[in-house]
Scaffold this active site. Sequence first.
Site, PDB file in Angstrom:
ATOM      1  N   GLU A 184      -7.159   6.263   6.392  1.00 24.85           N
ATOM      2  CA  GLU A 184      -7.247   7.723   6.528  1.00 24.85           C
ATOM      3  C   GLU A 184      -7.580   8.124   7.962  1.00 24.85           C
ATOM      4  O   GLU A 184      -8.550   8.853   8.204  1.00 24.85           O
ATOM      5  CB  GLU A 184      -8.281   8.285   5.557  1.00 24.85           C
ATOM      6  CG  GLU A 184      -7.914   8.043   4.116  1.00 24.85           C
ATOM      7  CD  GLU A 184      -8.680   8.931   3.143  1.00 24.85           C
ATOM      8  OE1 GLU A 184      -9.807   9.315   3.451  1.00 24.85           O
ATOM      9  OE2 GLU A 184      -8.118   9.241   2.075  1.00 24.85           O
ATOM     10  N   GLU A 253      -3.909   6.085  -2.957  1.00 27.25           N
ATOM     11  CA  GLU A 253      -5.143   6.351  -3.709  1.00 27.25           C
ATOM     12  C   GLU A 253      -4.943   7.530  -4.635  1.00 27.25           C
ATOM     13  O   GLU A 253      -4.999   8.683  -4.216  1.00 27.25           O
ATOM     14  CB  GLU A 253      -6.323   6.645  -2.759  1.00 27.25           C
ATOM     15  CG  GLU A 253      -6.809   5.437  -1.994  1.00 27.25           C
ATOM     16  CD  GLU A 253      -8.015   5.742  -1.108  1.00 27.25           C
ATOM     17  OE1 GLU A 253      -8.770   6.696  -1.398  1.00 27.25           O
ATOM     18  OE2 GLU A 253      -8.185   5.023  -0.105  1.00 27.25           O
TER      19      GLU A 253
HETATM   20  C1  GAL Z   1     -10.884   8.101   0.323  1.00 34.08           C
HETATM   21  C2  GAL Z   1     -11.135   6.793   1.064  1.00 34.08           C
HETATM   22  C3  GAL Z   1     -11.655   5.744   0.107  1.00 34.08           C
HETATM   23  C4  GAL Z   1     -12.790   6.302  -0.697  1.00 34.08           C
HETATM   24  C5  GAL Z   1     -12.338   7.558  -1.415  1.00 34.08           C
HETATM   25  C6  GAL Z   1     -13.420   8.209  -2.236  1.00 34.08           C
HETATM   26  O1  GAL Z   1     -10.741   9.161   1.166  1.00 34.08           O
HETATM   27  O2  GAL Z   1      -9.941   6.338   1.645  1.00 34.08           O
HETATM   28  O3  GAL Z   1     -12.058   4.615   0.826  1.00 34.08           O
HETATM   29  O4  GAL Z   1     -13.841   6.576   0.150  1.00 34.08           O
HETATM   30  O5  GAL Z   1     -11.955   8.496  -0.470  1.00 34.08           O
HETATM   31  O6  GAL Z   1     -13.842   7.364  -3.223  1.00 34.08           O
END
Ligand code: GAL
Length: 733
Positions: A184, A253
């Site tokens: 990110e 994600e």
């Molecule tokens: C995303 C990040 C992950 C984790 C997630 C929240 O933005 O890439 O590593 O932190 O948020 O659980």
Amino acid sequence: MNATSVSKLLLVVVTTLFVLFLGCHSKVTYDRKSLLINGQRRILISGSIHYPRSTPEMWEDLIRKAKHGGLDVIDTYVFWDVHEPSPSNYNFEGRYDLVRFIKTVQKAGLYANLRIGPYVCAEWNFGGIPVWLKYVPGISFRTDNGPFKAAMQGFTQKIVQMMKSEKLFQSQGGPIILSQIENEYGPESRATGAAGHAYLNWAANMAVGLGTGVPWVMCKENDAPDPVINSCNGFYCDDFSPNKPYKPSMWTESWSGWFTDFGGPIHQRPVQDLAFAVARFIQKGGSYVNYYMYHGGTNFGRSAGGPFISTSYDYDAPIDEYGLVRHPKYSHLKELHKAIKQCEHALVSSDPTVTPLGTLQQAHVFSAGTTGCAAFLANYHLKSAATVVFNSRHYDLPPWSISILPDCRTSVFNTANVGTQTSVVKMRPVDSRFSWETYDEDLSSLDESSRITAAGLLEHLNVTRDTSDYLWYITSVDISSSESFLRGGHKPNINVQSAGHAVHVFVNGQFLGSAFGTRKQRSCTFNGLVNLHAGANKIALLSVTVGLPNVGRHYETWETGITGPVVLHGLDHGPKDLSHNKWSYQVGLKGEAVNLVSPNGVSDNDWVQDSPATPSRSELKWYKAYFNTPEGNEPLALDLGSMGKGQVWINGQSIGRFWMAYAKGDCNSCNYSGTFRPAKCQLGCGQPTQRWYHVPRSWLKPTKNLIVVFEELGGNPWKISLVKRTVHTAAAR
Ligand code: GAL
């Protein structure tokens, strides 16, 4: 056999050998539709399982359950800090055995996505970057900075080399089909300007130069340079498109729930909404979805970041913290994956034709000519069901739902129609009474020779380097016998400002109280009346960290600990600022110094124990006991509902931090059918965010297991119990 037959046979043999060769050593490529493995476009369903958040003994079962749930890929970050705890001193043992984890994925016949980072965020201590890196001269994290880039390259190369020498990339016949560099970086690079951009390009080139034979991804980084694929992270990703028309649309994600922080609510994401989000992404041409998390697990030891991230990282994931499947989330997603897989050929062969079926209803049709047709019928209305006509047939679509028709006729799945299976979880106490030995964490018994002294207040992390959560700040103040409060006037009070995360205040050995920050507001202030006497008075402040930050601009520079001022108010000559006093500093606790937690710990016979007949509870106390392992194979937990705040170890292994911080704020709302996206629930008002703490069975032996608890606030350990987690599946009401 004539000549033609021989040449045909030869052709078959050669082709078979070629295919076999390709099968073992296939390059992974991509085009605008999807990743190509072995030359084949694929729709891939992936799930995050982070290896240090469970035990190696759990991995096989977790991965098997993931496969059974319809996953093709297991995704994990690589956690630099645990692998390189001090410069060039590596650890790949036990829970950190990355090769074993990837080989377990391979053995199950699944693929892997290795998100090397090495900055990972992940609610992990310091975002996965070792704390010692902060102390490399001239360093600045995640920007165009020589020392940072050198260290990042060194670690990334090491991991890639390790994977290569074990032949774990798909190009070598292994399971790894994808890797990630950075994490990110988009928001960061926008804020960092030219230096951020230079770093981003450097990171991409460095990664690609490692020649893994599989594509690299940068998530949430629209400027990912070719050939790196930019991917989406979020609750929804239907608005996402890659930065080049020849890259596939990937969702690295898809948040299946959310993490918890001590004092915060429990988050749940209804599976209907999650399934809707995934189906919507696929219907728009997405070809890769990863659930973050598929199994969240546990932040053992001091691995939780934040600050204030809880020890449980359950995440409301399809497989719960303890490794048990969670219905209906798991089963509903499994059905979704099955339906998507039935459409795979049509999905990868064509682009969707979109037709309106109503004001808020649409059909996405993937037509692979004579070889297949798949349709997704969507109703975007949040509250009203709709009946739509598609190819002369009627279909009922619940609100906010998508139906999947793998043959453009029969609806095999609707995202809102959840089956009746639901998991009923019980935490059943087993007959386990602990006979505690107790030890006072008495500052006076600490070895003063290890103290450092300085004029003024030092930053917490600069002193501890995160070798412990705890740092004592000790000073002395002389009070004149002429002070009027000594003759019955108003008592003075002490004001202590901490940049975080918690502080316990002692004056002349007496506990005055504590102050705590929160995830939103790390800093805290203690203010309380104080008993002072004429002459020297000892002020001792125990500063405590609760996980180091894992996200935020240059979080490595954020201050922690008693940054001051520390002021006495109510004295005859006005406020007395102690900030510039001579302070002495003691890193860690006596219990840590003598390794009380370890079965082979050095016993300190001088350390005064309470007599077993008159055990007492108070602040800063250690408790030690032995117990036998309960029968059966249900997962185990400690019920610490009677405790305050501290840490717990079993057979020398740290179960993690505990804290009965009660959920407050927005902890009683469920906007599942509301007009708000994403649908999620925040629950747990009036309950501790985390009452149960996972005890992996593999850490136990049949008898005489050592449990050690350090309690900061005076909780009651006589009420601690071991519980078995049982789940049965019931029909939902
Ligand atoms: C995303 C990040 C992950 C984790 C997630 C929240 O933005 O890439 O590593 O932190 O948020 O659980």
